[in-house]
Every structure is written in C-alpha cells, then in structure tokens.
Design an enzyme around this catalytic site. Structure first.
Site, mmCIF file in Angstrom:
data_model
loop_
_atom_site.group_PDB
_atom_site.id
_atom_site.type_symbol
_atom_site.label_atom_id
_atom_site.label_comp_id
_atom_site.label_asym_id
_atom_site.label_seq_id
_atom_site.Cartn_x
_atom_site.Cartn_y
_atom_site.Cartn_z
ATOM 1 N N HIS A 91 0.841 -1.067 -0.045
ATOM 2 C CA HIS A 91 0.234 -0.170 0.167
ATOM 3 C C HIS A 91 0.697 1.266 -0.149
ATOM 4 O O HIS A 91 0.832 2.145 -0.805
ATOM 5 C CB HIS A 91 -1.020 0.109 1.195
ATOM 6 C CG HIS A 91 -2.078 -0.955 1.209
ATOM 7 N ND1 HIS A 91 -1.878 -2.264 1.171
ATOM 8 C CD2 HIS A 91 -3.456 -0.624 1.172
ATOM 9 C CE1 HIS A 91 -3.212 -2.873 1.150
ATOM 10 N NE2 HIS A 91 -4.116 -1.850 0.965
ATOM 11 N N ARG A 121 -13.728 -0.814 -5.363
ATOM 12 C CA ARG A 121 -14.241 0.672 -4.197
ATOM 13 C C ARG A 121 -14.256 1.940 -4.997
ATOM 14 O O ARG A 121 -13.414 2.149 -5.555
ATOM 15 C CB ARG A 121 -13.599 0.829 -2.959
ATOM 16 C CG ARG A 121 -13.832 -0.616 -2.088
ATOM 17 C CD ARG A 121 -13.270 -0.289 -0.549
ATOM 18 N NE ARG A 121 -13.711 -1.426 0.067
ATOM 19 C CZ ARG A 121 -13.040 -1.978 1.102
ATOM 20 N NH1 ARG A 121 -11.813 -1.808 1.249
ATOM 21 N NH2 ARG A 121 -13.450 -3.072 1.681
ATOM 22 N N SER A 152 -13.121 -0.812 4.413
ATOM 23 C CA SER A 152 -11.854 -1.221 4.694
ATOM 24 C C SER A 152 -11.610 -1.685 6.125
ATOM 25 O O SER A 152 -12.672 -1.310 7.050
ATOM 26 C CB SER A 152 -10.866 -0.050 4.486
ATOM 27 O OG SER A 152 -9.897 -0.028 5.499
ATOM 28 N N ARG A 178 -9.308 -1.219 8.335
ATOM 29 C CA ARG A 178 -8.363 -0.277 8.943
ATOM 30 C C ARG A 178 -8.965 0.072 10.548
ATOM 31 O O ARG A 178 -10.032 0.803 10.534
ATOM 32 C CB ARG A 178 -8.045 0.880 8.205
ATOM 33 C CG ARG A 178 -9.173 2.097 7.939
ATOM 34 C CD ARG A 178 -8.877 3.208 7.281
ATOM 35 N NE ARG A 178 -8.801 2.515 5.871
ATOM 36 C CZ ARG A 178 -9.045 3.167 4.700
ATOM 37 N NH1 ARG A 178 -9.572 4.433 4.808
ATOM 38 N NH2 ARG A 178 -9.057 2.661 3.403
HETATM 39 C C1 MIC Z 1 -8.698 -0.662 1.129
HETATM 40 O O1 MIC Z 1 -8.888 -1.176 0.274
HETATM 41 O O2 MIC Z 1 -9.483 0.040 1.772
HETATM 42 C C2 MIC Z 1 -7.476 -0.999 1.956
HETATM 43 C C3 MIC Z 1 -6.538 0.208 1.971
HETATM 44 O O3 MIC Z 1 -6.628 -2.329 1.478
HETATM 45 C C4 MIC Z 1 -8.021 -1.366 3.652
HETATM 46 C C5 MIC Z 1 -6.841 -1.626 4.456
HETATM 47 C C6 MIC Z 1 -6.175 -0.496 5.034
HETATM 48 O O4 MIC Z 1 -6.802 0.531 5.168
HETATM 49 O O5 MIC Z 1 -4.933 -0.449 5.207
HETATM 50 C C7 MIC Z 1 -8.787 -2.566 3.482
HETATM 51 O O6 MIC Z 1 -9.441 -3.206 2.421
HETATM 52 O O7 MIC Z 1 -9.051 -3.164 4.614
HETATM 53 FE FE1 SF4 Z 2 -4.983 -2.637 -2.214
HETATM 54 FE FE2 SF4 Z 2 -7.248 -2.357 -0.896
HETATM 55 FE FE3 SF4 Z 2 -7.124 -1.728 -3.449
HETATM 56 FE FE4 SF4 Z 2 -6.851 -4.002 -2.890
HETATM 57 S S1 SF4 Z 2 -8.701 -2.884 -2.447
HETATM 58 S S2 SF4 Z 2 -5.810 -3.017 -4.223
HETATM 59 S S3 SF4 Z 2 -5.930 -4.169 -0.983
HETATM 60 S S4 SF4 Z 2 -6.063 -0.598 -1.457
#
Ligand code: MIC
Ligand code: SF4
Length: 644
Positions: free
Chosen positions: A65, A380, A538, A540
């Site tokens: 990331h 997303r 996410s 997080r």
């Molecule tokens: C995301 O797709 O939103 C992320 C970034 O991969 C997150 C993890 C994060 O916020 O570090 C997730 O999907 O859990």
């Molecule tokens: Fe990375 Fe999350 Fe995006 Fe997947 S959805 S590519 S894990 S930031």
C-alpha cells in the site's frame, strides 16, 4: 444431515463454541497475513503482547500500500516490517513483490485452510476453497500470538451458479457487480456466501478469486468456492499441486438461503459513483466520456485479466482524452506478461505502467483531475478515495476498461467493434519466489528498527460508569471507514503515528472534526451518531483507534458493519444500536448526551438509557456483546485485556 463447505472447514478448526448461527465460535487459524498500511500497528501490537515468535503455522508480512516514497516515512515502515518479520518468524514479501491478496493466492492460499488478513479483501483466498477473513490488525496480532479467532457464526447463503459466461466480453467482475446490484453493500452482513451449482466449473481459480475478493463489498464475512478439478489444475500450474485437497458440499447440505445466478444471462456491468452497489449495465451509460482508466488492483490483476487487456490494446492507441494507468497485482504476473511481450503492447498503446502495488486504488498516486470521470477495474469507488473529492469513479471489468481507454467513452464491449482473442488458462505459470524472504530459524541477533515516525500504540482507560459527551457528528447510512479515517498519499504515511493521523479523522466529511473532538475531549469526550451499516469497507482499525485517541466514548448507530464493530470493541469504544431506529431523528450534532450506570447495563440487560440533555428527551440503545467482548470493553480494549 449433510454439511456445507463452511461447516466442514469450521468444524475441522473449531477451538470452542457452537456452529450455530448467531453463537460465538472460536477457530484455530492456519495463516495470518498483514500489509504495510495496517501491518505497522499489527506488528507493534504483537510486540506489545510480548512473545518472541508467532504461534501459528504461517505468517506473512506484505508491503503493497504505502509504496510512494516522498520522504523517509514509508521506507522506514518497510524497514520496521522487514525487521519485525525477521524477529518474529514471518515471511516477508518485499516492496515490489505485489499486492498481498494476489501474491497470497499465488504463493500460499490452500484449500481447506483458514486464513486471516489485516485487510478487508482477504476473502480473495475463498477462490481457492479456503476460509479467508478480513480482520482488524489487533485481532490479527492476538491470533498470531496463539489465540483462537472468535466470530459470531454467520448464516451460510448458497449462490447457485448455472450456465457459462459469454466470454471474452463478460467476465467474473461482471458477475460480482451483478450480485452487488441485487444484494447491495449491506446484503452480506452476517453472512458467508458459498458458491456452488453447475456454473462453478465454468470459472477458473483467478476468476473465482475476483468474485470472492469483491464479495467484501457486500459486507459479507467471506465468500468461498469449492476446491475441485479446476483448483487442482491451478495449483499444479503454480507448482503447488501437493496443497490440493477436494472440498465440496454434501448433496443434502443446508443453507439459510439460496440465490440463483445464471452466468449466461450476465452482461457487462458497471458501478456508478460513489458506491460499488450502484450498478447498471454498461450499455445504459453508452457515450459517457472518460478521462481516466485504471486497470489492476487486488481484484483484477491476474495473468488472464492483464493478458486480455494487452490483447485489446495491441496495435491501438489510447484515446486522446484518456489517461490509462495499469498496476499489475504481482511481480510474478508482471514478469510473466512482460517476458511474453504483453507489457510491450501496453506501453506501445500509451498505457502508463505502475509498479505492482495498490497505487491509485488507495489514492497513492494516479488521482483524477477535478470533476473528472475515472473508470477502474478496482473494487471501491467511495467519494474522495481516489484522492480527488469531486471526481466520479466508476468500476468495471478489465475488458470494459481497456475498451473504454481506446474508445474514450463508455461503450458495451460487444458493440465496440473491437475483436478480442480468447486463450486457454495457462497450465504452467512463471514462478518466482525470489522476493519472499522466509522466516529465520534463529532470530536472536535481529534488532527491530523503528524510524522516528513510528509511535507507541495508544491505550484507552477502562470503561467509565457514566459518560457525558457531545455529539460530534451525525452521519447517514453506509458510512465507510474511508469516510472515518481517509487513506491517500497524505494520511497513509501516518498509519504508525496515531497522534498525527487522528488529525485526518472525518476530514473529508467535516474539516473541523478533529479540532472539535480535541476540544470536547476535556469536557467528557465525544459521541458519533451513525445510520445503517456504519463502518463498511476497509478493515483499517485506525478508524477506531484514532477516534478513540480523540476521546470518542461511544458510537450510536442503526447498525454496524462487522469488521469495524470488532475494531471499536478492540479499542474500548462501545458500539450501541438504537433500540428504536426512529430515535435517530431525535439527536443532532452538538447535543450533549448522558449515559449512566454503564457497567451494570453492560453486565446485565445491555440496554442503556441515553438522556439528550440538550433536547430534554430520553431514548434507549442496546449492545449485543458476548462475555469476552464485555470483558474487553470493561478493560478499555483488547490490548489491556490480552495483557491481563
Ligand atoms: C482498502 O482497500 O481500503 C485497504 C486500504 O486495502 C484497506 C486496508 C487499509 O486501510 O489499510 C482494507 O481493505 O482493509
Ligand atoms: Fe490494495 Fe485495498 Fe485496493 Fe486491494 S482494495 S488494491 S488491498 S487498496
């Protein structure tokens, strides 16, 4: 009575509890993986637990990331994670090796196992016939320390697939978009989707993984496919045939619900701004001009997806008005398609090649311009996630994306006039494990290196018996953890510095939030009011930890998303639900609320009377915590609880 796949795998891993929908069940876990943005906290928390080595068969620390290195912060985190992996016995996937979910699928995912990942798209591994669940970092840390993973037993819903995809125009991405259209972003809360039926054999493992990856957008605990001949074929092709076991549901297995999907009837689909379930057919948006196209991410960057894209781009030039960015999911795929000449075709068409990382998906570069339209093969499209608040992000399959990049506008690939060659699934993949460092046998000499941006994990005080706090924000339905704790290139480098990252809390929705929260902290703290599905998206845990640091005492919502609810509990914040959802209307931002006798209520009825002293009214809220969760809340969170 016959068993479904979920029951079979859960039963083989059950540490305690009952496999009864709604009951807590403890599972022993085979694999845990982290990524860098959630991983710094996870490994700091593992360190705080105080063990010398992970206590599970396999742990992997990925870097994918935080790849922009605009100063020392991200590379310092990478060094910390590398030394922590060496110290504690985890594999380390070096920066450049690829996105955790894609690499894990290629290198470690195995049928019948249970994996947890500190990232919400961990269910990607469900395409391999494994139970793979996204969790918060602290849950990952305690499981690596040997604790079972506890979850409330979800309902198991069968998605019965029939027919065959209309390839190459329609792909696995269109299937999951169609399912999102039907079920919405909260359609999977409290559920595991188990795929079955005759259509399953039409999909290979990377295609199945697209569907289970984006099953996260349904709010589901996870999604899983059977492990069959196609699974065996893929594992053989990636040099891991010995990991194969057959896993299928019994003929008389039972499900809480069965949803039928006819693959043959699916057409190219697209999610419109700003939610992955805002899905329509591509043809209904015909002629919409496109400014940017991004292809890749953990959802759509298999060898097959990228080769298909290259074959579409071959010999053509990206439309004048379009910026095309491609981020392959793994170094292995990147190397394979480049040795076969497909990267050359991409470059020649004008695509801008990025490294194998999350990149634009999480706003780490590649932001669209003001008010621009970006179509992405990602999962997303929440407002602002791309890095540009007023951009319009759409989600579509790699095939559709490549066609739009050439045409400069949205058009159904079947009517685009572009011919696409189909090809067989490869029986042998290029295998390159050179960028994965295996655990050391003896780590006694390893020193963990922490840069100056890496700060201690904040800990909350035990639960207070009475809170009097201000409503800091009243949010609507489907608030995402991106809304609560934005990502992007400015915030992400502070993932290991909670005091600093807390300044970004809710900043996209309300720029003055953190200032107000800090002021309220001295006067009893804050409360947030939420609607349905609060905290979707996410995993997080920063979306719980940073508000906790700002003095948040409770969240009162109509309903919560699973991972965020677990994270709130892990950081000592009580998730309360309105007993009567219409009471949501009785609270405004700025109101002062009092909740008394919290400890008795928590240990007893779990019903809490909330006095709105600003409005002079009282309403009821409730929690539904099990005994372990109550004990965690009483202590002020999972870390103080785990340390005893
Ligand atoms: C995301 O797709 O939103 C992320 C970034 O991969 C997150 C993890 C994060 O916020 O570090 C997730 O999907 O859990
Ligand atoms: Fe990375 Fe999350 Fe995006 Fe997947 S959805 S590519 S894990 S930031």
């Amino acid at each position: 009575m016959g068993k479904n796949i979920v029951e079979k795998i859960f039963e083989a891993h059950k540490a305690y509890g009952e496999l009864k929908t709604g009951s807590p069940v403890g599972l022993s876990v085979d694999q845990v993986y982290t990524q860098d943005a959630t991983g710094t906290m996870t490994w700091l928390q593992f360190e705080a637990i105080g063990l010398d080595r992970v206590k599970i068969p396999l742990a992997v620390s990925y870097i994918d990331h935080n790849m922009l290195q605009t100063d020392y912060m991200n590379p310092d985190d990478h060094k910390f994670l590398q030394t922590a992996a060496a110290k504690y016995g985890a594999y380390f996937s070096r920066p450049g090796n690829g996105i955790c979910h894609q690499v894990h699928l290629e290198q470690f995912a195995a049928p019948g196992k249970i994996a947890l990942g500190a990232d919400s798209h961990t269910p990607t591994g469900g395409g391999m016939g494994m139970i793979a669940i996204g969790v918060g970092g602290l849950d990952a840390a305690t499981v690596m320390a040997g604790a079972p993973f506890e979850l409330t037993m979800p309902q198991v819903v069968k998605i019965n697939l029939a027919g065959k995809l209309n390839r190459p125009w329609v792909s696995a991405m269109d299937v999951i978009l169609e399912i999102l259209r039907r079920l919405t972003v909260k359609g999977g809360v409290g559920k595991i989707f188990e795929y079955g039926g005759p259509g399953v054999k039409d999909l290979n493992v990377p295609e199945r993984a697209v569907i289970t990856n984006m099953g996260a957008e349904l709010g589901a605990t996870t999604s899983i496919f059977p492990s069959d001949g196609r699974t065996k074929f893929y594992l053989k092709a990636v040099g891991r045939e010995t990991d194969w076991v057959e896993i299928k549901a019994d003929d008389d297995a039972e499900y809480s619900e069965i949803i039928n999907v006819d693959l043959s009837a699916i057409e190219p689909m697209i999610a419109q701004p700003h939610s992955p379930d805002n899905v329509v057919t591509v043809k209904s948006l015909k002629g919409t001009k496109v400014d940017q196209v991004c292809i890749g991410s953990c959802t759509n960057s298999s060898y097959q997806s990228l080769k298909t894209v290259a074959l579409i781009l071959k010999g053509k030039t990206v439309s004048e008005g379009v910026n095309l960015l491609i981020n392959p999911g793994s170094k292995q795929v990147y190397e394979m398609i480049s040795r076969e000449g497909f990267i050359a075709e991409m470059i020649s068409s004008g695509a801008r090649m990025l490294e194998a990382s999350c990149g634009p998906c999480i706003g780490m570069g590649g932001a669209p311009g003001s008010g621009q339209i970006s179509v992405r093969s990602y999962n997303r499209n929440f407002q602002g996630r791309s890095g540009t608040k007023d951009a319009f992000v759409y989600l579509a399959s790699p095939v559709s994306c490549a066609v739009f990049a050439i045409k400069g506008e949205i058009v159904d690939s079947r009517e685009s006039g572009i011919k696409i060659k189909t090809f067989e699934e490869p029986s042998k993949y290029l295998i390159n494990r050179g960028f994965i460092i295996p655990p050391l046998k003896d780590a006694s000499d390893v020193k963990i290196i922490k840069g100056p941006n890496i700060k201690d994990v904040p800990i909350k005080e035990p639960l207070k018996d009475r809170i009097e706090a201000e409503v800091l924000l009243k949010a609507g339905d489907n608030i995402t953890t991106d809304d609560i704790m934005p990502a992007g290139s400015k915030a992400l480098p502070f993932r290991s510095n909670i005091p600093k990252i807390s300044e970004f809390v809710f900043s996209v929705i309300d720029a003055a939030f953190s200032k107000r929260a800090k002021e309220a902290k001295g006067k009893g703290g804050g409360i947030i009011i939420g609607g349905e599905n609060y905290g979707q998206g996410s995993s997080r845990e920063h979306a719980a930890m940073a508000p906790m640091f700002l003095g948040l005492q409770a969240v009162i919502a109509k309903a919560f998303a699973r991972i965020h609810k677990a994270n709130l509990i892990n950081f000592g914040i009580l998730p309360l639900q309105f007993k009567n959802p219409s009471d949501y209307e009785k609270v405004e931002k700025g109101d002062r609320l009092i909740i008394k006798d919290m400890i008795n209520a928590l240990n007893g009825s779990q019903v809490y009377k909330v006095e709105n002293i600003t409005k002079g009214i009282v309403f009821e809220t409730a929690s539904d915590l099990n005994d372990r969760q109550k004990a965690i809340i009483l202590k002020g969170g999972l870390l103080p609880y785990a340390k005893k």
